[in-house]
Design a protein around this motif. Sequence first.
Motif, PDB file in Angstrom:
ATOM      1  N   LYS A   8      -9.460   0.565  -0.055  1.00 22.67           N
ATOM      2  CA  LYS A   8      -8.532   0.190   1.079  1.00 22.67           C
ATOM      3  C   LYS A   8      -8.901  -0.769   2.103  1.00 22.67           C
ATOM      4  O   LYS A   8      -8.510  -1.633   2.557  1.00 22.67           O
ATOM      5  CB  LYS A   8      -7.679   1.485   1.357  1.00 22.67           C
ATOM      6  CG  LYS A   8      -6.635   1.109   2.934  1.00 22.67           C
ATOM      7  CD  LYS A   8      -5.687   0.051   2.580  1.00 22.67           C
ATOM      8  CE  LYS A   8      -4.589   0.050   3.612  1.00 22.67           C
ATOM      9  NZ  LYS A   8      -4.650  -1.315   4.075  1.00 22.67           N
ATOM     10  N   ALA A  49       3.183  -2.829  -6.334  1.00 23.96           N
ATOM     11  CA  ALA A  49       2.172  -2.957  -5.553  1.00 23.96           C
ATOM     12  C   ALA A  49       1.295  -4.251  -5.811  1.00 23.96           C
ATOM     13  O   ALA A  49       0.589  -4.819  -5.207  1.00 23.96           O
ATOM     14  CB  ALA A  49       1.388  -1.757  -5.394  1.00 23.96           C
ATOM     15  N   TRP A  52       0.803  -1.202   0.073  1.00 22.37           N
ATOM     16  CA  TRP A  52      -0.066   0.085   0.084  1.00 22.37           C
ATOM     17  C   TRP A  52       0.764   1.224   0.008  1.00 22.37           C
ATOM     18  O   TRP A  52       0.483   2.133  -0.656  1.00 22.37           O
ATOM     19  CB  TRP A  52      -0.913  -0.038   1.110  1.00 22.37           C
ATOM     20  CG  TRP A  52      -2.132  -0.780   0.761  1.00 22.37           C
ATOM     21  CD1 TRP A  52      -2.234  -2.257   0.977  1.00 22.37           C
ATOM     22  CD2 TRP A  52      -3.218  -0.596   0.018  1.00 22.37           C
ATOM     23  NE1 TRP A  52      -3.384  -2.742   0.828  1.00 22.37           N
ATOM     24  CE2 TRP A  52      -3.969  -1.723   0.086  1.00 22.37           C
ATOM     25  CE3 TRP A  52      -3.693   0.537  -0.667  1.00 22.37           C
ATOM     26  CZ2 TRP A  52      -5.411  -1.606  -0.749  1.00 22.37           C
ATOM     27  CZ3 TRP A  52      -4.980   0.472  -1.149  1.00 22.37           C
ATOM     28  CH2 TRP A  52      -5.698  -0.642  -1.117  1.00 22.37           C
ATOM     29  N   ILE A 103      -1.634  -6.652  -4.233  1.00 25.00           N
ATOM     30  CA  ILE A 103      -3.057  -5.829  -4.261  1.00 25.00           C
ATOM     31  C   ILE A 103      -3.566  -6.302  -5.374  1.00 25.00           C
ATOM     32  O   ILE A 103      -3.029  -6.351  -6.678  1.00 25.00           O
ATOM     33  CB  ILE A 103      -2.976  -4.322  -4.164  1.00 25.00           C
ATOM     34  CG1 ILE A 103      -2.126  -4.097  -3.004  1.00 25.00           C
ATOM     35  CG2 ILE A 103      -4.253  -3.698  -4.218  1.00 25.00           C
ATOM     36  CD1 ILE A 103      -1.908  -2.546  -2.851  1.00 25.00           C
TER      37      ILE A 103
END
Length: 106
Positions: free
Chosen positions: A101, A49, A3, A53
């Motif tokens: 998130k 990332a 993140w 993710i």
Amino acid sequence: MPWVYLILAGIFECGWAIGLKYADGWTKLVPSLLTIAAMALSFWLLSTAMKTIPVGTAYAVWTGIGTVGVAVLGMLLFGESHDIMRIICLLLIVSGIVGLKVFSPA
């Protein structure tokens, strides 16, 4: 850590988008080189990332940070409109970023 990479990628996206304005159609050397460097770093951080993710979440957050950041910088640096409806719309984007998130499995 993914993140952090994603947030940094979004910040560098703001940098290269604003850099495009200062590069003046790639006619100014230093702003053009800084813009290209910011692009490369932004894409590298985004791809790093995305190892963790989910792609949909990462891309949405990356573009959201870029959208909000560039809109705010446009207001501050270039005197773009800052009426209340524009601010509300930007806050809606921010709420979407926060939601992604909070509800992301990564």
